[in-house]
Design a protein around this motif. Structure first.
Motif, short mmCIF file in Angstrom:
data_model
loop_
_atom_site.label_atom_id
_atom_site.label_comp_id
_atom_site.label_asym_id
_atom_site.label_seq_id
_atom_site.Cartn_x
_atom_site.Cartn_y
_atom_site.Cartn_z
N LYS A 253 58.49 33.93 67.31
CA LYS A 253 58.75 33.25 66.02
C LYS A 253 60.20 33.44 65.61
O LYS A 253 60.79 32.57 64.96
CB LYS A 253 57.82 33.81 64.95
N SER A 254 60.79 34.63 66.01
CA SER A 254 62.19 34.84 65.65
C SER A 254 63.10 33.89 66.43
O SER A 254 64.18 33.53 65.96
CB SER A 254 62.58 36.30 65.94
N LEU A 255 62.66 33.49 67.65
CA LEU A 255 63.45 32.52 68.41
C LEU A 255 63.33 31.12 67.81
O LEU A 255 64.26 30.30 67.93
CB LEU A 255 62.97 32.51 69.87
N LEU A 256 62.18 30.83 67.22
CA LEU A 256 61.95 29.50 66.64
C LEU A 256 62.54 29.35 65.24
O LEU A 256 62.74 28.22 64.76
CB LEU A 256 60.45 29.22 66.59
N GLN B 17 54.89 30.36 61.87
CA GLN B 17 53.76 31.20 61.49
C GLN B 17 52.92 31.52 62.75
O GLN B 17 53.10 30.96 63.81
CB GLN B 17 52.89 30.48 60.45
N GLY B 18 51.98 32.44 62.57
CA GLY B 18 51.03 32.71 63.64
C GLY B 18 51.08 34.13 64.18
O GLY B 18 51.53 35.06 63.49
N ILE C 294 56.61 19.95 57.69
CA ILE C 294 56.65 20.24 59.14
C ILE C 294 56.11 21.65 59.33
O ILE C 294 56.48 22.58 58.60
CB ILE C 294 58.08 20.14 59.69
N GLY C 295 55.25 21.77 60.29
CA GLY C 295 54.66 23.10 60.58
C GLY C 295 54.99 23.57 61.99
O GLY C 295 55.13 22.78 62.92
N CYS C 296 55.09 24.88 62.11
CA CYS C 296 55.31 25.50 63.44
C CYS C 296 54.42 26.74 63.51
O CYS C 296 54.61 27.69 62.75
CB CYS C 296 56.78 25.87 63.61
N ASN C 297 53.45 26.71 64.42
CA ASN C 297 52.47 27.79 64.50
C ASN C 297 52.40 28.31 65.94
O ASN C 297 52.38 27.52 66.90
CB ASN C 297 51.11 27.29 64.05
N VAL C 298 52.35 29.61 66.06
CA VAL C 298 52.30 30.28 67.37
C VAL C 298 51.01 31.11 67.45
O VAL C 298 50.66 31.81 66.51
CB VAL C 298 53.51 31.21 67.58
N ILE D 140 52.31 26.87 71.26
CA ILE D 140 53.26 26.56 70.17
C ILE D 140 52.90 25.16 69.65
O ILE D 140 52.98 24.17 70.40
CB ILE D 140 54.71 26.58 70.66
N ALA D 141 52.53 25.10 68.42
CA ALA D 141 52.16 23.81 67.79
C ALA D 141 53.22 23.42 66.77
O ALA D 141 53.49 24.18 65.83
CB ALA D 141 50.80 23.91 67.13
N ILE D 142 53.85 22.23 66.96
CA ILE D 142 54.85 21.71 66.02
C ILE D 142 54.30 20.39 65.46
O ILE D 142 54.06 19.44 66.22
CB ILE D 142 56.19 21.49 66.72
#
Length: 773
Positions: A583-586, A610-611, A657-661, A679-681
């Motif tokens: 998540k820190s990379l994203l 998130q995630g 926009i969502g980003c979930n790991v 990884i879901a974007i």
């Protein structure tokens, strides 16, 4: 002794002649004895016949009582040299008194002893049963023997003369037929020289007789000897070569080989490496040295005594199993001088000798010690990084203990006695008074010196455990020494003056110790001064993490196949130093999406990845993560509508926009399910227009029209990752080249990953990326 061929001939002739002479003598003796016996038998038979004739005449004379006839008979008998004396007697019945009376006159030899003669009865011619007299005959044995001896001698001489003639003939024949050929053969045999391939040739006369056969046999022996000589020379060379090779192998094998018996005296044969091993030992190696003295020195010791007794058991034990058990008790490594020597034991020579195989493992030991030291340093650094809070917490506690608690406690010890009441002093830190010093008073409030010392003892002991747990290298040993000192001080509690002095010295040494700083210097060399100064609030750079990982890898290489479980765990922890939460990379791309939306005049709600906390190696995933900038930018540029368009579609003008790991436990890859990072974007924009994609693909002639018409929706969505495919007609700084998503797909494939797309017109799109862990 050597003889010439002529001498051999004479020797052969002499031996044959001598043999014949001996045979002749024996034959003469036997002949003489035999003939002598036969002559005696003949004489006796003649005598017996003569006696029977006289007996018949005497019987007639006596029967006729004719004295004249009797005298004639006696006189005729006495003329025979075979008879020595004759006596004729008649019975009275036949009135031979005259004969009886004239007996003395009838004896020709009155000195003859007739008692030794043979008496024969005389019977009447009329009646064979009527005895009419007797005849006594004394034989002349001397004459008989003399005559037999003369006849035997004559016969023997005759036979000997014949044998002598035969011997002379045999001498000539043996010399001619046997001696000369044998001498010639001997001469030829003597002329045979080894290595010249000599052969014996015989004349036609002897080609097929015994001499020829013997010559052939000798030639065969010569051939066999030549072959044996050649084979012997070859075997000797081979043996010398093998011995030389074995000696060179043993001398260059890097191991020492020596052997000794029950007396523990080293045999003279040993490899050169043994000399190097014992070169600087307590006892120099030489033939006849005692193996016990070489390994342990000449001075007695418990280990040396145990070694000697064990060897005695080994050499006297008849059972193999028990002998092997005793051998296993011998130590495997010896320290000879400054060297570490590994030893292997093997019984040889029918268990009467022991071979010792020695290997100098000093470099291995030094490397092992170096590896152990590096491993401890590495564990120490890892513990400091991964357990930063505990690391600095115990540093603060030990500093407070030595800078505040110890000096205040010593001051209190000096200013109070057992009868003093404990009172609060403004000079002592209030928190320390409440938490520590208060516990060191008895039920009456008296200051308990012993309890104070025990509290210090407990504190030092606790610090020792904490610093050891934190993998400090030298400081736990220092604390152990201080723990021992405080234990000794407690034993002197009755001597108050000595107690105060000891505690002052203890406190001074604790405050002035430099061991802790020595350990911290290792942390500074790896993590920098900033790590200590800011108490761990430092992000380890990739370069520094690589340096630590390189140190661990070097450690693994040095250990080789001897790597243990603990070291593998350390390497795993080292690798995790470089691992970061994905998540820190994203996170930077989420911020970039917000900035892009602001530039495009679109409203976007702030968001953070998130995630699950998923630790990944940045070097592995960074290229793919960087390519995801195209997904975030497409979501802002293509997916999210203008604020007015969103309002018309009855949507919130602020897009999302969502980003979930998360970790996917069982995503299917072929026939197996593997653990993946998902990884879901997603965005809540207008969605992907499938018809527009079909038209663009057809226009570019990327896929045949027939296949496009029957292609499922999920496969059609995968077309957006094709090169040069874009839904934009105009290329600008934001998009339009059709290479962004193609780059995402390319990086994903390098990770053996997959992508799935879900889209709904007017509701938005979601990209699901699956990367195998």
């Amino acid at each position: 002794m050597l003889y010439s061929t002529r001498t051999l001939q004479y020797r052969l002739v002499v031996q044959v002649t001598l043999g014949l002479l001996i045979f002749s003598v024996l034959a003469g003796i036997i002949t003489y004895q035999y003939s002598y016996k036969k002559q005696l038998e003949v004489s006796l038979r003649f005598q017996n016949q003569l006696v029977r004739t006289i007996q018949s005449q005497a019987e007639i004379a006596i029967f006729a009582t004719n004295e004249e006839i009797g005298h004639d008979i006696l006189n005729g008998l006495l003329t025979n040299p075979l008879l020595e004396g004759v006596r004729l007697e008649s019975n009275e019945l036949f009135k031979l008194e005259q004969i009886t009376e004239s007996e003395s006159t009838l004896d020709k030899k009155p000195d003859v002893d007739f008692s030794k003669g043979m008496s024969y009865p005389l019977f009447s011619p009329v009646s064979e049963k009527e005895q009419i007299g007797s005849l006594t005959v004394v034989r002349n044995n001397r004459h008989i023997r003399s005559e037999a001896a003369k006849a035997s001698t004559t016969l023997t001489l005759l036979m000997l003369s014949q044998l002598l003639m035969a011997a002379l003939l045999m001498m000539w024949v043996s010399r001619r037929v046997i001696g000369k050929p044998v001498a010639d053969l001997a001469k030829k045999v003597v002329s045979v020289k080894p290595g010249e391939n000599s052969r014996i040739n015989v004349s036609l006369m002897h080609a097929y007789d015994e001499i020829g056969m013997l010559s052939g046999s000798i030639n065969e022996l010569i051939d066999a000897a030549e072959n044996a000589l050649y084979e012997s020379a070859a075997a000797r060379k081979s043996a010398e070569s093998a011995n030389r090779a074995k000696s060179e192998f043993l001398d260059n094998s890097g191991e020492g080989f020596l052997s000794f018996g029950a007396d523990m005296v080293i045999d003279p044969e040993y490899s050169h490496e043994c000399e190097a091993i014992f070169e600087h030992g307590l006892c120099y190696l030489k033939a006849g040295s005692n193996i016990s003295d070489l390994l342990f020195g000449e001075s007695p010791s418990d280990k040396k005594e145990f070694f000697n007794k064990t060897l005695d058991f080994i050499f006297t034990e008849p059972l193999d199993l028990k002998r092997e058990l005793y051998i296993s008790l011998l130590q495997p490594v010896y320290i000879v001088g400054q060297k570490y020597i590994k030893a292997k034991y093997k019984m040889i020579a029918d268990d009467t000798k022991m071979m010792l195989i020695l290997t100098d493992i000093t470099r291995e030991k030094e490397l092992e010690q170096h590896v152990a030291s590096e491993r401890k340093r590495l564990k120490f650094v890892i513990a400091a990084v991964r357990e930063t809070r505990d690391f600095f917490a115990i540093l603060d506690e030990v500093n407070q203990f030595k800078q505040t608690y110890l000096p205040q406690t010593v001051t209190k010890l000096k200013s109070t006695s057992d009868s003093d009441r404990y009172r609060t002093s403004s000079r002592i830190n209030k928190s320390l008074e409440i938490n520590i010093l208060k516990e060191q008073t008895d039920s009456n409030g008296n200051f308990d010196h012993k309890e104070i010392l025990y509290e210090i003892y407990r504190q030092v002991h606790t610090f020792k455990g904490l610093f050891a747990q934190q993998e400090f290298l030298s400081f736990p040993e220092f604390l152990h020494e201080m723990e021992t000192r405080i234990s000794g001080i407690i034993g002197k509690i009755s001597d108050r003056l000595s107690l105060f002095r000891e505690m002052e010295k203890f406190t001074e040494d604790f405050q002035n110790e430099s061991v802790l700083e020595k350990d911290l210097l290792i942390i500074r060399s790896f993590l920098g001064d900033e790590f200590i100064e800011r108490k761990g609030d430092v992000v380890i750079s990739s370069e520094l993490a690589s340096k630590i990982e390189s140190m661990a890898t070097s450690l693994i290489e040095m250990m080789g196949n001897k790597i243990d479980k603990e070291t593998l765990e350390i390497l795993q922890q080292v690798k995790l130093l470089r691992y970061v939460d994905i998540k820190s990379l994203l996170h930077p791309y989420a911020e970039g999406a917000l900035r892009l939306a602001d530039r495009l005049g679109k409203y976007l709600n702030p968001f953070e990845p998130q995630g699950d906390d998923v630790e990944v190696h940045p070097d592995r995933l960074t290229p793919f993560i960087r390519s995801l900038v195209n997904v975030f930018r497409n979501a802002v540029d293509h997916g999210i509508e203008e604020p007015e368009e969103r309002l018309e579609a009855e949507k919130d003008e602020y897009a999302t926009i969502g980003c979930n790991v998360r970790k996917s436990k069982g995503y299917p890859y072929g026939n197996v399910s593997v653990e993946c990072i998902e990884i879901a974007i997603s965005d809540d924009g207008r969605g992907i227009d499938l018809m527009e994609i079909r038209n663009r693909v057809a226009a570019k002639n990327l896929i045949e029209i027939g296949k496009l018409e029957t292609m499922p929706a999920n496969e059609m969505l995968q077309m957006i990752f094709l090169d040069d495919l874009s839904t934009r007609d105009i290329t600008d700084a934001m998009s339009g080249r059709g290479m962004g998503l193609s780059a995402v797909k390319r990086e994903l494939e390098r990770l053996n990953g997959k992508v799935e797309i879900e889209t709904q017109a007017g509701r938005g799109t979601c990209f699901y990326f699956y990367i195998p862990i």
